[in-house]
Write an enzyme that holds these catalytic residues in place. Structure first.
Site, PDB file in Angstrom:
ATOM      1  N   ASN A  53       0.826  -1.207   0.000  1.00 12.24           N
ATOM      2  CA  ASN A  53       0.000   0.000   0.000  1.00 12.24           C
ATOM      3  C   ASN A  53       0.853   1.246   0.000  1.00 12.24           C
ATOM      4  O   ASN A  53       1.925   1.286   0.570  1.00 12.24           O
ATOM      5  CB  ASN A  53      -0.909   0.041   1.230  1.00 12.24           C
ATOM      6  CG  ASN A  53      -1.956  -1.030   1.173  1.00 12.24           C
ATOM      7  OD1 ASN A  53      -2.382  -1.416   0.096  1.00 12.24           O
ATOM      8  ND2 ASN A  53      -2.354  -1.536   2.324  1.00 12.24           N
ATOM      9  N   ASN A  83       3.972  14.898 -15.815  1.00  9.63           N
ATOM     10  CA  ASN A  83       3.964  13.508 -16.256  1.00  9.63           C
ATOM     11  C   ASN A  83       5.329  13.104 -16.794  1.00  9.63           C
ATOM     12  O   ASN A  83       6.319  13.278 -16.118  1.00  9.63           O
ATOM     13  CB  ASN A  83       2.838  13.270 -17.266  1.00  9.63           C
ATOM     14  CG  ASN A  83       1.653  12.582 -16.612  1.00  9.63           C
ATOM     15  OD1 ASN A  83       1.812  11.535 -15.996  1.00  9.63           O
ATOM     16  ND2 ASN A  83       0.473  13.166 -16.716  1.00  9.63           N
ATOM     17  N   ASP A 120       0.845  11.652 -21.807  1.00  9.72           N
ATOM     18  CA  ASP A 120       0.923  11.224 -20.405  1.00  9.72           C
ATOM     19  C   ASP A 120       2.363  10.804 -20.103  1.00  9.72           C
ATOM     20  O   ASP A 120       3.275  11.593 -20.267  1.00  9.72           O
ATOM     21  CB  ASP A 120      -0.088  10.111 -20.155  1.00  9.72           C
ATOM     22  CG  ASP A 120      -0.476   9.981 -18.693  1.00  9.72           C
ATOM     23  OD1 ASP A 120       0.392  10.170 -17.824  1.00  9.72           O
ATOM     24  OD2 ASP A 120      -1.649   9.669 -18.404  1.00  9.72           O
TER      25      ASP A 120
END
Length: 244
Positions: free
Chosen positions: A50, A94, A144
């Site tokens: 996580n 990005n 991106d």
């Protein structure tokens, strides 16, 4: 050329693929799932941990997100852990890539609709002389993530463009299009033992329920082979804390 799915339905917003040569595995994040994954193509196993968040006005399951413009920045983290801000007022930071001689850095602010180049000083990490080198038409989606190949050409993921496209940053010319089966393509990187496999991440973000049903590979991890070109080895961060 061959396009294959290497992981099915692994997240909402896959980003940041990075090939780790030491372990022969691919690292990537699911921003909305708040996880970092390590995929080992040799074993087919994936390990997840996580991590982090991203500040959308709204979050899944609706996926009716809106990124607030002009709040982003571009930073440089130095080996001594000092942080310097190089750009402010960015729409959405990005893709980044460096030329082989490290004298040029390429950078994408997705909202600006293209790829910019900077003169780069490898010793100090400073950038200067910003200029536009590639322009992406609006009807081809938003630029991106990106990576660079051994011939100095840029591979740019097209968010809402269902493709990764190869460009010559010296001329701005589009050289090749790799069409993918889902609209939201987020990033790409070179991997494999010979750095000749292009890993591509995708997302469910911004797709309507109708499109999600039609594009059932949204949020998948893809691998493209047989492109006839190789990538370059990714540099590792030089953490000086071990010298303290």
């Amino acid at each position: 050329m061959s396009i294959e799915v290497v992981e099915n339905n692994v997240g909402h917003l896959l980003e940041g693929p990075h090939w780790d040569q030491a372990s022969g595995s691919l690292l990537y994040v699911d921003i909305l799932g708040q996880t970092v994954s390590r995929y080992n193509p040799g074993t087919g196993n994936t390990v997840k941990v996580n991590i982090g968040t991203m500040g959308f006005e709204s979050l899944p399951p609706g996926l009716n997100e809106k990124v607030l413009p002009g709040l982003a920045s571009l930073y440089c983290l130095h080996p001594d852990k000092s942080l310097k801000t190089h750009l402010q007022g960015v729409g959405l930071s990005n893709g980044m890539a460096w030329a082989e001689d490290y004298k040029t850095m390429y950078y994408i602010d997705s909202f600006s609709g293209g790829v910019d180049a900077f003169d780069y000083d490898v010793a100090s990490g400073t950038i200067a002389n910003r200029r536009r080198v590639i322009t992406i038409p609006k009807n081809e989606g938003f630029p991106d993530g990106m990576c660079i190949d051994s011939e100095g050409k840029l591979w740019v993921a097209h968010f809402m463009g269902a493709a990764v496209k190869r460009y010559d940053p010296l001329t701005g010319e589009k050289l090749r299009t790799v069409q993918l089966p889902t609209d939201i393509i987020t990033s790409c990187c070179w991997g494999g033992a010979n750095l000749d496999e292009l890993y591509v991440t995708s997302s469910k973000l911004s797709l309507s329920e109708e499109k999600l049903k039609a594009q059932d590979t949204a949020g998948y991890l893809f691998r493209v082979t047989g492109l006839g070109v190789k990538g370059v080895k990714a540099e590792l961060f030089d953490d000086l804390s071990h010298l303290a």
